[in-house]
Motif scaffolding. Sequence first.
Motif, mmCIF file in Angstrom:
data_model
loop_
_atom_site.group_PDB
_atom_site.id
_atom_site.type_symbol
_atom_site.label_atom_id
_atom_site.label_comp_id
_atom_site.label_asym_id
_atom_site.label_seq_id
_atom_site.Cartn_x
_atom_site.Cartn_y
_atom_site.Cartn_z
ATOM 1 N N ALA A 25 -7.279 -2.955 -1.332
ATOM 2 C CA ALA A 25 -7.692 -1.751 0.260
ATOM 3 C C ALA A 25 -5.820 -1.128 0.267
ATOM 4 C CB ALA A 25 -7.561 -2.533 1.026
ATOM 5 N N TRP A 26 -5.139 -2.267 0.599
ATOM 6 C CA TRP A 26 -3.329 -1.609 0.711
ATOM 7 C C TRP A 26 -2.993 -1.174 -0.836
ATOM 8 C CZ3 TRP A 26 1.135 -2.305 -1.721
ATOM 9 C CH2 TRP A 26 2.220 -1.898 -1.100
ATOM 10 N N TRP A 27 -3.211 -1.403 -1.455
ATOM 11 C CA TRP A 27 -2.776 -1.239 -2.879
ATOM 12 C C TRP A 27 -4.086 0.677 -3.491
ATOM 13 C CZ3 TRP A 27 1.174 -1.727 -6.416
ATOM 14 C CH2 TRP A 27 1.001 -1.143 -7.578
ATOM 15 N N ALA A 28 -5.428 0.823 -2.917
ATOM 16 C CA ALA A 28 -5.803 1.330 -2.843
ATOM 17 C C ALA A 28 -5.234 2.590 -2.558
ATOM 18 C CB ALA A 28 -7.584 1.528 -2.952
ATOM 19 N N ILE A 29 -5.409 2.613 -1.246
ATOM 20 C CA ILE A 29 -4.507 3.692 -0.812
ATOM 21 C C ILE A 29 -3.462 4.148 -0.390
ATOM 22 C CG2 ILE A 29 -6.048 3.392 1.173
ATOM 23 C CD1 ILE A 29 -4.533 2.285 3.005
#
Length: 220
Positions: free
Chosen positions: A215-219
Amino acid sequence: MGCSLGKAGYHPDRLVYKRASLSHRCPAMPPETASVAPQAERPAPSLRELFVGFLSVAVVAFGGVLPIARRAVVERYKWVDSDEFTELVGLAQFLPGPNIVNLSIVIGSRFRGVPGAIAAFCGLTLAPAVFVILAGTLFARYSDVPAVADLIAGLAAGAAGMVIAMAGRMGEMLWRRPSVQGLGIAAAAFVGIAVLGLPLLWVMLGLAPVSIALAWWAIR
């Protein structure tokens, strides 16, 4: 049959006049075409509302509490929205203890701090504690009666159906905004728990950091 909106102009008197004439000439303007003022946020529930709200959940939640809690918290009282409820359930599942108890404490403390957590917890557990004591006494006395065994089996089937229905509602976010990361984490959790029979704690501890990292990588 339309209505002419015209130009409002920049003179203050004209602007007031044009706005007034607009409301006079176009009384039947559809709400979807008019500008809608932002609605005020719903005030935080009081301690009494938290207690009564979770008490109403506990009284009617036979066989499965989370589906009834979702309907009450999201749809009836509108304390949180669907996505927030899913996130709070994920947090409650990760914490030790019964999921619904953790959820009530999290929601209560979110709005009213420690007193809110206590009010929500007491509202959720008061009625079930009385019912369980009475039901346990009756079951110990009449458990050999075939009709009682059939009743318990029927309640178990109903509870399973409610859990499946709630899982479908909570999974709405996955198919409404599908992502490879979310579907992959959900599939991995299902395989680990349902297929491989791994303990829930170890599956959660293994997938939680992976899910957070994705999730952190996606945002970014």
